[in-house]
Motif scaffolding. Structure first.
Motif, mmCIF file in Angstrom:
data_model
loop_
_atom_site.group_PDB
_atom_site.id
_atom_site.type_symbol
_atom_site.label_atom_id
_atom_site.label_comp_id
_atom_site.label_asym_id
_atom_site.label_seq_id
_atom_site.Cartn_x
_atom_site.Cartn_y
_atom_site.Cartn_z
ATOM 1 N N LYS A 29 0.840 -1.278 -0.146
ATOM 2 C CA LYS A 29 0.292 -0.036 -0.108
ATOM 3 C C LYS A 29 0.963 1.254 0.089
ATOM 4 C CE LYS A 29 -3.703 2.203 2.461
ATOM 5 N NZ LYS A 29 -4.541 1.892 3.718
ATOM 6 N N ILE A 30 0.458 2.103 -0.748
ATOM 7 C CA ILE A 30 1.152 3.583 -0.612
ATOM 8 C C ILE A 30 0.241 4.636 -0.402
ATOM 9 C CG2 ILE A 30 2.609 5.126 -2.197
ATOM 10 C CD1 ILE A 30 3.062 2.827 -4.016
ATOM 11 N N MET A 31 0.906 5.542 0.414
ATOM 12 C CA MET A 31 -0.156 6.535 1.296
ATOM 13 C C MET A 31 0.935 7.791 1.150
ATOM 14 S SD MET A 31 -1.194 4.597 4.531
ATOM 15 C CE MET A 31 0.375 3.545 4.478
ATOM 16 N N TYR A 32 0.173 8.958 1.166
ATOM 17 C CA TYR A 32 0.950 10.265 1.232
ATOM 18 C C TYR A 32 0.578 11.128 2.384
ATOM 19 C CZ TYR A 32 1.962 14.963 0.276
ATOM 20 O OH TYR A 32 2.498 16.509 0.343
ATOM 21 N N GLY A 33 1.425 11.977 3.160
ATOM 22 C CA GLY A 33 1.375 12.749 4.275
ATOM 23 C C GLY A 33 1.783 12.452 5.445
ATOM 24 N N GLU A 34 1.381 12.185 6.530
ATOM 25 C CA GLU A 34 1.895 11.856 7.837
ATOM 26 C C GLU A 34 1.097 10.678 8.543
ATOM 27 O OE1 GLU A 34 4.401 13.571 8.945
ATOM 28 O OE2 GLU A 34 4.367 14.901 7.271
ATOM 29 N N ALA A 35 1.679 10.015 9.319
ATOM 30 C CA ALA A 35 1.049 8.775 9.875
ATOM 31 C C ALA A 35 -0.426 9.028 10.433
ATOM 32 C CB ALA A 35 1.880 8.189 10.934
ATOM 33 N N CYS A 36 -0.387 10.322 11.042
ATOM 34 C CA CYS A 36 -1.736 10.541 11.790
ATOM 35 C C CYS A 36 -2.827 11.032 10.725
ATOM 36 C CB CYS A 36 -1.429 11.760 12.941
ATOM 37 S SG CYS A 36 -0.691 13.119 12.212
ATOM 38 N N SER A 37 -2.552 11.583 9.675
ATOM 39 C CA SER A 37 -3.414 12.021 8.664
ATOM 40 C C SER A 37 -2.721 11.600 7.218
ATOM 41 C CB SER A 37 -3.661 13.538 8.830
ATOM 42 O OG SER A 37 -2.755 14.267 8.851
ATOM 43 N N ASN A 38 -3.197 10.785 6.972
ATOM 44 C CA ASN A 38 -2.612 10.272 5.194
ATOM 45 C C ASN A 38 -3.671 10.145 4.292
ATOM 46 O OD1 ASN A 38 -3.104 7.449 5.130
ATOM 47 N ND2 ASN A 38 -2.103 7.358 6.998
ATOM 48 N N VAL A 39 -3.174 10.110 2.990
ATOM 49 C CA VAL A 39 -4.134 9.890 2.098
ATOM 50 C C VAL A 39 -3.741 8.618 1.254
ATOM 51 C CG1 VAL A 39 -4.720 11.040 -0.326
ATOM 52 C CG2 VAL A 39 -4.149 12.688 1.585
ATOM 53 N N PRO A 40 -4.499 7.642 1.046
ATOM 54 C CA PRO A 40 -4.185 6.542 0.469
ATOM 55 C C PRO A 40 -4.336 6.706 -0.994
ATOM 56 C CG PRO A 40 -6.247 6.532 1.553
ATOM 57 C CD PRO A 40 -5.867 7.649 1.900
ATOM 58 N N VAL A 41 -3.180 6.244 -1.632
ATOM 59 C CA VAL A 41 -2.914 6.425 -2.921
ATOM 60 C C VAL A 41 -3.004 5.122 -3.778
ATOM 61 C CG1 VAL A 41 -1.062 7.098 -4.594
ATOM 62 C CG2 VAL A 41 -1.327 8.407 -2.367
ATOM 63 N N TRP A 42 -2.579 4.167 -3.334
ATOM 64 C CA TRP A 42 -2.483 2.700 -3.946
ATOM 65 C C TRP A 42 -2.368 1.752 -2.904
ATOM 66 C CZ3 TRP A 42 1.227 -1.014 -4.614
ATOM 67 C CH2 TRP A 42 1.039 -1.965 -5.632
ATOM 68 N N ARG A 43 -3.071 0.461 -3.647
ATOM 69 C CA ARG A 43 -3.192 -0.708 -2.768
ATOM 70 C C ARG A 43 -3.001 -1.647 -3.999
ATOM 71 N NH1 ARG A 43 -5.170 -2.954 2.240
ATOM 72 N NH2 ARG A 43 -5.650 -0.808 2.721
ATOM 73 N N LYS A 44 -2.156 -2.720 -3.486
ATOM 74 C CA LYS A 44 -1.836 -3.976 -4.322
ATOM 75 C C LYS A 44 -3.140 -4.943 -4.369
ATOM 76 C CE LYS A 44 2.320 -5.953 -4.739
ATOM 77 N NZ LYS A 44 3.360 -6.398 -4.295
#
Length: 168
Positions: A153-168
């Motif tokens: 899984k790929i996310m963007y941002g910070e651990a407390c508030s991230n944006v999911p970008v992609w998941r296998k």
């Protein structure tokens, strides 16, 4: 005897933070627009061009990366870029044809190509967002391309508030 305190959340997590700022090169980047060496900022006259390059203070680029470009629609022969490089090279750390943004991308790209992407196999990877150093958007795209081969899984941002970008 007391047992050691273990942070099981952190220890057992598959979340890995990748801070792209760590790939930043601190070498200053300067730009040189060569229109100043052209007749009426449009025409390259070889004799005048060579003389102006010879008189130019190249030492101002000592230990800096130099991006050379022409902001006008002048036609510049390949030998002219070569000649500029021959004058700048003894001073500049690196001489590049193009604007600063393109060079910055290339610097990051070189380092990302050397990075071990296999370490993110089946991990949740968080590409760190905000920071003190600007990371070009193109580098986030490049890192995402690389991570899609290994990460879960790929996310963007910070651990407390991230944006999911992609998941296998």
């Amino acid at each position: 005897m007391a047992e050691a305190i273990v942070n099981k959340v952190q220890q057992n997590t598959k979340l890995v933070t990748l801070d792209l700022q760590k790939f930043h090169d601190d070498t200053p980047i300067e730009e040189l627009d060569i229109k100043q060496f052209l007749f009426q900022e449009l025409l390259l006259k070889e004799k005048d061009f060579r003389e102006q390059l010879k008189e130019f203070d190249w030492s101002q680029y000592e230990e800096k990366n130099l991006c050379v470009y022409c902001s006008t629609d002048a036609i510049i022969a390949p030998w002219a870029w070569m000649l500029i490089t021959s004058y700048a090279n003894p001073f500049a750390k690196e001489v590049f044809l193009g604007k600063k943004e393109v060079f910055l991308h290339q610097l990051y790209q070189r380092k990302l190509e050397e990075h071990d992407w296999d370490q993110y196999e089946d991990k949740f990877v968080l590409l760190k967002g905000c920071g003190k150093v600007h990371v070009p958007d193109s580098i986030y795209m490049l890192a995402t391309n690389k991570l899609m081969d290994t990460a879960k899984k790929i996310m963007y941002g910070e651990a407390c508030s991230n944006v999911p970008v992609w998941r296998k």
